[in-house]
Write an enzyme that holds these catalytic residues in place. Structure first.
Site, PDB file in Angstrom:
ATOM      1  N   HIS A 145      41.976   5.361  17.292  1.00  0.00           N
ATOM      2  CA  HIS A 145      42.319   6.626  16.630  1.00  0.00           C
ATOM      3  C   HIS A 145      43.831   6.761  16.519  1.00  0.00           C
ATOM      4  CE1 HIS A 145      42.256  10.889  15.562  1.00  0.00           C
ATOM      5  NE2 HIS A 145      43.056  11.137  16.580  1.00  0.00           N
ATOM      6  N   ASP A 244      37.216  19.014  19.047  1.00  0.00           N
ATOM      7  CA  ASP A 244      38.567  19.573  18.949  1.00  0.00           C
ATOM      8  C   ASP A 244      38.900  19.739  17.463  1.00  0.00           C
ATOM      9  OD1 ASP A 244      41.201  20.308  19.437  1.00  0.00           O
ATOM     10  OD2 ASP A 244      41.890  18.231  19.526  1.00  0.00           O
TER      11      ASP A 244
END
Ligand code: MN
Length: 437
Positions: A145, A244
């Site tokens: 990521h 999130d």
């Protein structure tokens, strides 16, 4: 610390028949904690443990007269609407209660008749955050990521030189964390298009999710002390699924030089259930660092962390749009990943967090960061899946998405399955975006 015990025995069954299906997230080997109450009646939230499609009401169990000693003291703490007091009691007490509940819920238990009166059907329950969350820190523990998103924000310099040395994180906002079922308005804020001379103000146009795991601290540490890598897992109560939500256009304008702020503080959605660190023992795996990468510094290294620091947790994120809901089309999978891809272990995150003397408190939440894997199909945010909005995703009903639209529901699921162990799951984190207000 990570020894298997009788509560993990895959052959155990429960007198709560739905716990024995083999496909439930909540067999008797799991026993995760939540705070719940029955829907539609006036009553207080209290601690509950999932068993099959039911919840064992821990306030009712505390008044059942079946238990005594440490187990009774623990149950009385679990009878409160928030579990912080129980979480602060420490790993030995958590384990004592787990064993007692495992025995009481097993097939053939003499407690069946009395304890069956303490069950509530999960379908009749609603949930709240299982504890007061004093502080929330979001890590950045997937190198995949970090590289993918770094390439979008900084094409010339995707992975900053500190990444492979420090578990990177930022201090987040705990007030806007809610349990599954959360809805929230699309955030409004300042954004600036790359070719614009000035920022503009309005609804976020690049709203995203992030598939993460949440880590709940149980027993804390005093300010000025640090938690060693050997001790770190004794402080961890358990884990949940965590979304999130992120406003990428707000993030892109505000994040330098101090990091995410309003792009991340408007909502975060956790699964209602905390799966305990003890329940996760059978799914522990070795923590491996590529031999060409810097090896973790000594304070982030231990034999236990190397041998058993990793976790094999299968993760999935699904999308259901308003049109899919209206058309009766099932949610579609956007990505599958696994906690094993984390560049840092839970113990390393806890130890690093406290190394300067920061005190952790019962109920503190650490999130792992977006848990993307090495393959493009394992990208756990829209910004990665669509290459920053350049390659739209095609949905089964012909709709497309670059980022999330109003009415979109994002569902995160997770489970552990391993040869020689029961299958256990985390339930789900479900959140829906409402129009901006
Ligand atoms: Mn995040």
């Amino acid at each position: 610390m990570f020894e298997l015990n009788e509560t993990h025995d895959p052959l155990l069954t429960s007198w709560v028949v739905s716990a024995n299906s083999g496909t439930t997230d909540f067999p008797v080997q799991n026993l995760p904690f939540s705070s719940f109450r029955r829907k539609g009646v006036t009553e207080t939230y209290r601690g509950g443990v999932a068993i099959g499609d039911h919840i064992l009401d821990l306030a009712a169990a505390a008044t059942s007269g079946l238990f005594n000693g440490t187990v009774q003291t623990a149950l009385e703490a679990c009878a409160k609407d928030k579990l912080n007091d129980f979480m602060s009691m420490g790993a030995e007490t958590w384990s004592t209660l787990r064993l007692a509940l495992s025995k009481a819920l097993r097939t053939g238990s003499s407690d069946e008749a009395a304890l069956s009166k303490c069950l509530v059907a999960m379908s009749e329950a609603e949930f709240t955050t299982p504890c007061v969350i004093p502080d929330y820190t979001d890590f950045y523990s997937s190198v995949h990521h970090a590289t993918n998103i770094g390439a979008l924000f900084r094409p010339d310099n995707p992975l900053l030189p500190n990444y492979k040395w420090i578990p990177i994180g930022y201090h987040g906002r705990s007030s806007s964390i809610a349990v599954s079922g959360q809805t929230f308005p699309r955030p409004i804020g300042q954004t600036k298009a790359p070719d614009a001379t000035e920022p503009s103000f309005g609804p976020c146009n690049r709203l995203d999710f992030e598939l993460e795991m949440g880590i709940f601290i149980g027993s804390g540490n005093d300010i000025g002390t640090r938690v060693s890598i050997e001790e770190a897992n004794n402080h961890v109560f358990g884990m949940c699924l965590f979304n999130d939500w992120s406003a990428r256009d707000i993030q892109g304008w505000e994040y330098q030089p101090l990091g995410p702020f309003l792009a991340k503080n408007f909502a975060s959605t956790m699964s209602p259930w905390i799966v305990t660190n003890e329940a996760l023992i059978p799914y522990r795996i070795a923590f491996e660092r590529d031999e060409n990468d810097p090896q973790p510094m000594e304070y982030l290294t231990s034999d236990t962390n190397s041998n058993l620091g990793g976790l094999d947790i299968d993760l999935e994120v699904l999308l259901e749009t308003q049109a899919m809901r209206d058309g009766g089309i099932a949610a579609t999978t956007l990505a599958n990943s696994n906690m094993k891809y984390s560049y840092w272990t839970v113990a390393q995150m806890v130890t690093h967090h406290t190394v300067g003397g920061c005190n952790m408190q019962p109920g503190d939440l650490l999130a792992t960061g977006t848990m993307s894997g090495p393959d493009a199909s394992q990208a756990c945010a829209m910004i990665e899946l669509t290459s920053g909005g350049k390659n739209p995703i095609k949905l089964p009903n012909g709709e497309t998405r670059t980022f999330l639209e109003d009415g979109d529901t994002v569902i995160i699921k997770g489970h552990c399955a391993r040869e020689g162990a029961a299958r256990i799951g985390f339930g789900s984190s479900v959140g829906t975006i409402k129009p901006a207000i």
